[in-house]
Scaffold this active site. Structure first.
Site, PDB file in Angstrom:
ATOM      1  N   HIS A   9       0.830  -1.200   0.000  1.00 26.66           N
ATOM      2  CA  HIS A   9       0.000   0.000   0.000  1.00 26.66           C
ATOM      3  C   HIS A   9       0.866   1.251   0.000  1.00 26.66           C
ATOM      4  O   HIS A   9       2.050   1.203   0.306  1.00 26.66           O
ATOM      5  CB  HIS A   9      -0.994   0.030   1.174  1.00 26.66           C
ATOM      6  CG  HIS A   9      -0.374   0.220   2.512  1.00 26.66           C
ATOM      7  ND1 HIS A   9      -0.132  -0.810   3.379  1.00 26.66           N
ATOM      8  CD2 HIS A   9       0.066   1.341   3.151  1.00 26.66           C
ATOM      9  CE1 HIS A   9       0.418  -0.357   4.481  1.00 26.66           C
ATOM     10  NE2 HIS A   9       0.551   0.969   4.366  1.00 26.66           N
ATOM     11  N   GLU A  60      -3.653   3.812   1.613  1.00 20.42           N
ATOM     12  CA  GLU A  60      -4.018   3.988   3.012  1.00 20.42           C
ATOM     13  C   GLU A  60      -4.209   5.487   3.235  1.00 20.42           C
ATOM     14  O   GLU A  60      -3.277   6.273   3.110  1.00 20.42           O
ATOM     15  CB  GLU A  60      -2.925   3.459   3.933  1.00 20.42           C
ATOM     16  CG  GLU A  60      -3.236   3.659   5.400  1.00 20.42           C
ATOM     17  CD  GLU A  60      -2.079   3.277   6.314  1.00 20.42           C
ATOM     18  OE1 GLU A  60      -2.327   3.207   7.533  1.00 20.42           O
ATOM     19  OE2 GLU A  60      -0.956   3.068   5.830  1.00 20.42           O
ATOM     20  N   HIS A  79       2.856  11.872  -8.471  1.00 23.33           N
ATOM     21  CA  HIS A  79       1.429  11.614  -8.649  1.00 23.33           C
ATOM     22  C   HIS A  79       1.125  10.120  -8.531  1.00 23.33           C
ATOM     23  O   HIS A  79       2.026   9.298  -8.582  1.00 23.33           O
ATOM     24  CB  HIS A  79       0.934  12.134 -10.014  1.00 23.33           C
ATOM     25  CG  HIS A  79       1.542  11.440 -11.189  1.00 23.33           C
ATOM     26  ND1 HIS A  79       2.592  11.960 -11.903  1.00 23.33           N
ATOM     27  CD2 HIS A  79       1.252  10.253 -11.783  1.00 23.33           C
ATOM     28  CE1 HIS A  79       2.916  11.139 -12.880  1.00 23.33           C
ATOM     29  NE2 HIS A  79       2.122  10.081 -12.825  1.00 23.33           N
ATOM     30  N   GLU A 128      -2.997  11.249 -11.875  1.00 21.34           N
ATOM     31  CA  GLU A 128      -3.025  11.092 -13.331  1.00 21.34           C
ATOM     32  C   GLU A 128      -4.116  10.082 -13.678  1.00 21.34           C
ATOM     33  O   GLU A 128      -4.181   9.006 -13.084  1.00 21.34           O
ATOM     34  CB  GLU A 128      -1.682  10.590 -13.843  1.00 21.34           C
ATOM     35  CG  GLU A 128      -1.652  10.353 -15.343  1.00 21.34           C
ATOM     36  CD  GLU A 128      -0.323   9.790 -15.819  1.00 21.34           C
ATOM     37  OE1 GLU A 128      -0.126   9.729 -17.043  1.00 21.34           O
ATOM     38  OE2 GLU A 128       0.516   9.379 -14.986  1.00 21.34           O
TER      39      GLU A 128
END
Length: 133
Positions: A9, A60, A79, A128
């Site tokens: 994550h 998260e 990004h 994006e």
């Protein structure tokens, strides 16, 4: 069965957990996979993903008990990228709802039959969007 190493994550600090959950579930169609509170580290967290965390990378979303007034993203963040088959329809919905576009949808330079756009989430993280698989 041997377990492979993988990226499980990515954690993002957010000002308001519920607003962030709404953004990621409403527009990016992610699902909340779990929530937790960590008293020792003084935060609430929710995980959003496209499937269970055992086989899908999750985001998260972390809201500290004492959220700073101004979260600074920093100069090393770039990004997150999301591939959405119906990206143009999602972008139209985002525009209607007043989502901030950094870059409007345009054809991709590598293949003009696909599109790319950049938006900001509720905390200013750049995202994006592509319809490239």
């Amino acid at each position: 069965m041997s377990q492979k190493a993988r990226l499980r994550h990515t954690a993002l600090r957010v000002r308001n957990l519920e607003i962030s959950i709404e953004f990621y579930t409403k527009y990016l169609r992610m699902k909340v996979t779990r929530r937790r509170t960590n008293e020792k580290r003084a935060h609430h967290a929710a995980y959003v993903a496209y499937g269970d965390e055992a086989s899908h990378h999750a985001i998260e979303l972390v809201q500290e008990f004492s959220t700073p007034d101004n979260l600074e993203i920093g100069n090393s963040y770039w990004h997150l990228n999301f591939s959405l088959p119906d990206m143009m329809a999602v972008c139209a919905r985002m525009k209607k709802d007043g989502i901030n576009f950094v870059e409007e949808p345009t054809p991709m330079s590598i293949n003009p039959s696909y599109h790319v756009a950049f938006i900001k989430d509720p905390d200013g993280y750049e995202i994006e969007l592509t319809d490239h698989p």
